[in-house]
Write an enzyme that holds these catalytic residues in place. Sequence first.
Site, PDB file in Angstrom:
ATOM      1  N   THR A   1       0.714  -1.265   0.054  1.00 30.29           N
ATOM      2  CA  THR A   1      -0.037  -0.152   0.167  1.00 30.29           C
ATOM      3  C   THR A   1       0.861   1.176  -0.159  1.00 30.29           C
ATOM      4  O   THR A   1       0.485   2.253  -0.819  1.00 30.29           O
ATOM      5  CB  THR A   1      -0.952  -0.051   1.127  1.00 30.29           C
ATOM      6  OG1 THR A   1      -1.728  -1.111   1.058  1.00 30.29           O
ATOM      7  CG2 THR A   1      -1.695   1.085   1.350  1.00 30.29           C
TER       8      THR A   1
ATOM      9  N   THR B   1      -5.931  -1.893   9.496  1.00 30.63           N
ATOM     10  CA  THR B   1      -6.077  -3.129   9.024  1.00 30.63           C
ATOM     11  C   THR B   1      -6.012  -3.961  10.195  1.00 30.63           C
ATOM     12  O   THR B   1      -6.044  -3.648  11.267  1.00 30.63           O
ATOM     13  CB  THR B   1      -5.076  -3.595   7.838  1.00 30.63           C
ATOM     14  OG1 THR B   1      -5.471  -5.025   7.196  1.00 30.63           O
ATOM     15  CG2 THR B   1      -3.804  -3.817   8.753  1.00 30.63           C
TER      16      THR B   1
ATOM     17  N   ASP C   1     -12.931  -1.046   1.771  1.00 33.00           N
ATOM     18  CA  ASP C   1     -12.756  -2.539   1.508  1.00 33.00           C
ATOM     19  C   ASP C   1     -14.038  -3.088   0.720  1.00 33.00           C
ATOM     20  O   ASP C   1     -13.863  -3.934  -0.315  1.00 33.00           O
ATOM     21  CB  ASP C   1     -12.928  -3.424   2.516  1.00 33.00           C
ATOM     22  CG  ASP C   1     -11.518  -3.180   3.431  1.00 33.00           C
ATOM     23  OD1 ASP C   1     -10.448  -3.239   2.875  1.00 33.00           O
ATOM     24  OD2 ASP C   1     -11.244  -3.713   4.558  1.00 33.00           O
TER      25      ASP C   1
ATOM     26  N   ASP D   1     -16.990 -18.941  10.827  1.00 27.14           N
ATOM     27  CA  ASP D   1     -15.961 -18.109  11.308  1.00 27.14           C
ATOM     28  C   ASP D   1     -15.518 -18.992  12.595  1.00 27.14           C
ATOM     29  O   ASP D   1     -16.229 -19.844  13.082  1.00 27.14           O
ATOM     30  CB  ASP D   1     -16.408 -16.849  12.100  1.00 27.14           C
ATOM     31  CG  ASP D   1     -15.242 -15.878  12.512  1.00 27.14           C
ATOM     32  OD1 ASP D   1     -14.696 -14.993  11.534  1.00 27.14           O
ATOM     33  OD2 ASP D   1     -14.725 -15.925  13.629  1.00 27.14           O
TER      34      ASP D   1
ATOM     35  N   TYR E   1      -7.878  -4.315  13.742  1.00 26.22           N
ATOM     36  CA  TYR E   1      -8.515  -3.049  14.369  1.00 26.22           C
ATOM     37  C   TYR E   1      -9.686  -2.636  13.775  1.00 26.22           C
ATOM     38  O   TYR E   1     -10.093  -1.419  14.144  1.00 26.22           O
ATOM     39  CB  TYR E   1      -7.257  -2.081  14.420  1.00 26.22           C
ATOM     40  CG  TYR E   1      -6.215  -2.546  15.504  1.00 26.22           C
ATOM     41  CD1 TYR E   1      -6.305  -2.544  16.598  1.00 26.22           C
ATOM     42  CD2 TYR E   1      -4.882  -2.491  14.567  1.00 26.22           C
ATOM     43  CE1 TYR E   1      -5.042  -2.973  17.401  1.00 26.22           C
ATOM     44  CE2 TYR E   1      -3.646  -2.992  15.613  1.00 26.22           C
ATOM     45  CZ  TYR E   1      -3.865  -3.272  16.929  1.00 26.22           C
ATOM     46  OH  TYR E   1      -2.718  -3.475  17.260  1.00 26.22           O
ATOM     47  N   LYS E   2     -10.080  -3.179  12.791  1.00 29.28           N
ATOM     48  CA  LYS E   2     -10.889  -2.541  11.916  1.00 29.28           C
ATOM     49  C   LYS E   2     -12.544  -2.176  12.582  1.00 29.28           C
ATOM     50  O   LYS E   2     -13.266  -1.290  12.105  1.00 29.28           O
ATOM     51  CB  LYS E   2     -11.304  -3.344  10.511  1.00 29.28           C
ATOM     52  CG  LYS E   2     -10.430  -3.370   9.450  1.00 29.28           C
ATOM     53  CD  LYS E   2     -10.478  -4.021   8.239  1.00 29.28           C
ATOM     54  CE  LYS E   2      -9.376  -4.322   7.364  1.00 29.28           C
ATOM     55  NZ  LYS E   2      -9.559  -4.813   6.126  1.00 29.28           N
TER      56      LYS E   2
END
Length: 296
Positions: A27, A77, A117, A165, A80-81
Amino acid sequence: MQAERAAVATADVRVGLIGCGILRSRTPAMHMAEAKAQGFVCTYDLLDMEDDERRDMSLAEMLDRVEADGYAGVNVTYPYKMEVISLLDELSVNAAAVGAVNTVVFKDGKRFGHNTDLWGFAESFHRGLKGAVKDDVLLIGAGGAGVAVANALANAGIKRLSIHDVDYNRALDLVEHIAERHPELPARAIAEISDAFSGGRPNGVVNATPMGMAKLPGSALPIEYLSDNLWVADIVYFPLETQLLKDARDHGCKTLPGSGMAVFQAVRAFELFTGQPADPERMKATFDAFDSKPSG
């Protein structure tokens, strides 16, 4: 709440990425090269919270520091989003809809949270998996990125969604979220991946977990579930060919690497940080240039 973008225009700008295990991120290069092409300077810092100098810092302390240091904003990212939301003043429509933030803009003494995102995955999916059958999709991972991907898949017109998940309650929460935002889409939480393949097979699988990253090697999908009538997408992009994508290609699956989402989310974030639209092809060329550089 409607968030705002920075009004930096062509002034030099400093931004960064907050996360864990991010030192191989592409990035920074995309943002800095795009700014240079437009005639100004963008300094993009990698703020890895696992580094010794930050290991004892909280996310709140890190945000305070970069804001005080004059950053125009930061990308956020794993992991921590979701945590970052409580530290912000306002959210964009996408961030509020997804319940996760990956881009924070500092402006007029306030913190504005965005989610690029969702658009990034949607654009990558549209371009990279044209004609993909979307009757039944398995999503692995219900964290911040998984919520964005789930919304993007719903917008893309999939007809059924199974969500797995390791934290089953988090998968249940995402099912509830989809029921509220996309009542037309039947979604279910599954405790085991095998449940998605019992009584039929999904058309596609998306990995929205960090599994496959350099620091978390392996594959989120056991190899026995792969077959040539399955398409497979991954949001991880370092390494570019994750174990999941390698296994999928070996089994004849059509694949979508995480590079597309990485590029397109950066395109949108660049505009939020600088006030200037980015050239997607130019940013993709910067991203792809990593693969042509000699190692070491």
